[in-house]
Write an enzyme that holds these catalytic residues in place. Structure first.
Site, PDB file in Angstrom:
ATOM      1  NE  ARG A 109       8.692  48.632  36.336  1.00 36.80           N
ATOM      2  CZ  ARG A 109       7.717  47.744  35.834  1.00 36.80           C
ATOM      3  NH1 ARG A 109       6.506  47.975  36.044  1.00 36.80           N
ATOM      4  NH2 ARG A 109       8.008  46.326  35.283  1.00 36.80           N
ATOM      5  CB  THR A 162      16.365  48.765  46.245  1.00 34.69           C
ATOM      6  OG1 THR A 162      15.770  49.880  46.006  1.00 34.69           O
ATOM      7  CG2 THR A 162      15.782  47.850  47.356  1.00 34.69           C
ATOM      8  CB  CYS A 179      20.174  45.187  38.380  1.00 35.30           C
ATOM      9  SG  CYS A 179      20.316  46.497  37.355  1.00 35.30           S
ATOM     10  CB  THR A 180      24.950  46.055  36.480  1.00 36.11           C
ATOM     11  OG1 THR A 180      23.949  46.438  35.618  1.00 36.11           O
ATOM     12  CG2 THR A 180      26.119  45.603  35.530  1.00 36.11           C
ATOM     13  CG  ASN A 205      10.034  54.577  35.259  1.00 33.28           C
ATOM     14  OD1 ASN A 205       9.810  54.717  33.980  1.00 33.28           O
ATOM     15  ND2 ASN A 205       9.423  53.798  35.978  1.00 33.28           N
ATOM     16  NE  ARG A 225      21.825  57.526  32.454  1.00 32.90           N
ATOM     17  CZ  ARG A 225      21.704  56.743  33.614  1.00 32.90           C
ATOM     18  NH1 ARG A 225      20.676  56.581  34.616  1.00 32.90           N
ATOM     19  NH2 ARG A 225      22.715  55.844  33.823  1.00 32.90           N
ATOM     20  NE  ARG A 255      20.904  52.382  31.701  1.00 29.72           N
ATOM     21  CZ  ARG A 255      19.995  53.188  32.602  1.00 29.72           C
ATOM     22  NH1 ARG A 255      18.990  53.526  32.424  1.00 29.72           N
ATOM     23  NH2 ARG A 255      20.539  53.292  33.912  1.00 29.72           N
ATOM     24  CG  ASN A 293      16.927  45.188  34.295  1.00 31.10           C
ATOM     25  OD1 ASN A 293      17.055  44.664  33.042  1.00 31.10           O
ATOM     26  ND2 ASN A 293      16.210  46.358  34.365  1.00 31.10           N
TER      27      ASN A 293
END
Length: 481
Positions: A138, A258, A289-290, A320, A334, A370, A453
């Site tokens: 992604r 990343t 991202c957060t 994912n 999860r 989530r 995100n």
């Protein structure tokens, strides 16, 4: 003439002006490596309607719509200057010119405001820096789109290769198809062809070699003509210095992760601590991202009010690493269906704040849920401040930060009362302050921060890579500190 006729005539005039802006913006970008912005939003490769919508969006943050009739004179003035590589914000130029009382012409004011990018002051255009993507998921594909988009000037960063594990028959065709079409972010803007004989994806003229490898240590990048490259690891498989050092192969100069780095790997949030990266540092992380979403506004609030303690609750889109339907997963929750449930999970963003903001003494805790949306999340930042304030003061302060501070590329601001998560798909900012949801009571402030995100984070990654590559050009006019 009726009011409707007046409105339509006005629209057609502005449409004509926007059409005439496109070749000027393109020429500045291609020939001089100048990126024209409007309140931190790039106007390069934008359509007529996109340019007009970007001007109209200014009313959300500046309180009034900005017209192309106001910005066009500044763009024309720029074309007459001996400009070097830079980013120039037409919105800032127009805003500052309105406030200037010296009676200067647009040409005189513009020349003064961008003097650091002209004549003897301008920096030289740099040779392209090779970039390799390790992993093509992604984030990898969105970073690829951004790198290809930014290659239009022929300078800056050049995506030379992606490294993936072999996927069987027509692997390269399928990977090219995933780059071409995305269910969330839409079609790739340009053309993509596949050269199966030479193992390449050609995107907007950029030839990208597809290298198959199961182990970083097995690749010699110089065999593909790659030199002094920045490798971006999108897999997250290795997160400490020892693991990431496996990428330091012939042809690779630096490694950017990343995902949050572990141990002594620096966690870099562009706009906050990117200037602390030492030239000799070869391995670094772009955090999560957060973390990128909460650290810039947290820094802004601490700078102005002081932060004694805080808690961040993240309502995060599914990813994912979750299961579509209930199935075994090494994590307790999860494994349950991401598409059917809200799932309580952990976040390392709060603890990562200390790495990006070491001067912040406040204790920041965090948790995450989530939820069944595929992209865009929201962080609810609950802060105890060092002094009392009002909602109006914080509102106006954060709007000004989004407009005219060094954090304006990281923090966006929206006043739309009906905004929802899907409105922020494709946002290039690290976070967007929702003004309508802001709550302040004495020394307590609660900020609601939207963030894409996927794409917003990918933009932050590219900014870090530009910085460590030496191709992050200065922005004019200079913002207030």
């Amino acid at each position: 003439m009726t009011v409707n006729d007046d409105s339509f005539t006005n629209w057609k005039i502005r449409e004509e002006i926007a059409e005439s802006m496109i070749p000027l913006i393109g020429k500045l970008h291609r020939e001089r490596d100048v990126t024209v912005l409007l309140h931190s939003r790039s106007l390069v490769n934008k359509s007529v309607v996109s340019i007009l919508k970007t001007h109209r969006f200014a009313r959300q943050i500046a309180g009034a719509e900005l017209s192309v009739t106001e910005t066009m004179p500044f763009l024309q003035a720029l074309t007459a200057l001996d400009l070097g590589p830079s980013q120039i914000d037409l919105g800032m130029l127009a805003t500052m010119y309105k406030a200037d009382e010296r009676g200067l012409s647009v040409e005189e004011f513009t020349a003064e405001a961008v003097a650091g990018a002209t004549g003897a002051n301008k920096i030289e255009r740099r040779e392209p820096r090779d970039v390799v993507l390790y992993g093509f998921g992604r984030i990898g594909r969105l970073v690829a789109r951004l790198l290809i988009e930014k290659a239009g000037s022929g300078n800056g960063l050049r995506l030379r290769a992606i490294v993936v594990r072999g996927g069987g028959a027509q692997d390269i065709v399928k990977r090219a198809s995933l780059l071409r079409r995305d269910s969330i972010h839409g079609q790739f803007q340009g053309t993509i062809t596949v050269d199966e004989d030479n193992g390449m994806i050609v995107a907007n003229g950029n030839a990208i070699k597809v290298i198959y490898a199961d182990d970083p240590a097995s690749v010699d990048y110089t065999e593909y003509g790659i030199r002094d490259a920045i490798l971006i690891d999108n897999t997250g498989k290795w997160r400490d210095r020892e693991g990431l050092s496996r990428h330091l192969r012939p042809g690779i100069e630096k490694v950017v992760l990343t995902a949050p780095g572990k141990g002594d790997v620096p966690n870099i949030v562009h706009g906050v601590n990117h200037d602390t990266v030492k030239p000799e540092e070869r391995i670094l992380s772009c955090a999560s991202c957060t973390t990128n979403a909460i650290v810039p506004p947290l820094k802004a609030m601490d700078d102005e009010y002081g932060v004694l303690r805080g808690h961040v609750e993240t309502v995060h889109s599914f990813t994912n690493d979750q299961n579509l339907l209930d199935n075994y997963h090494k994590s307790d929750r999860r494994g349950r269906s991401a598409a059917l449930n809200m799932v309580i999970t952990e976040t390392g963003a709060a603890s990562a704040v200390a790495k990006a903001l070491p001067d912040l003494k406040a204790k920041i805790s965090g948790s995450s849920i989530r939820v069944p949306v595929p992209d865009v999340s929201i962080a609810i930042l609950n802060l105890q401040l060092a002094r009392e304030t009002t909602r109006e003061e914080v509102h106006d302060y954060l709007r000004e930060v989004s407009l005219a501070s060094p954090l304006k590329r990281q923090i966006d601001f929206i006043t739309a009362p009906d905004a929802v998560s899907s409105d922020f798909i494709g946002s290039r900012h690290a976070s967007i302050v929702d003004a309508g949801a802001l709550k302040v009571d004495g020394d307590n402030a609660i900020l609601y921060l939207w963030y894409d995100n996927e794409f917003g984070y990918s933009c932050q990654v590219v900014r870090v890579v530009q910085h460590v590559s030496g191709v992050e050009y200065p922005t004019y006019p200079a913002t207030a500190v």
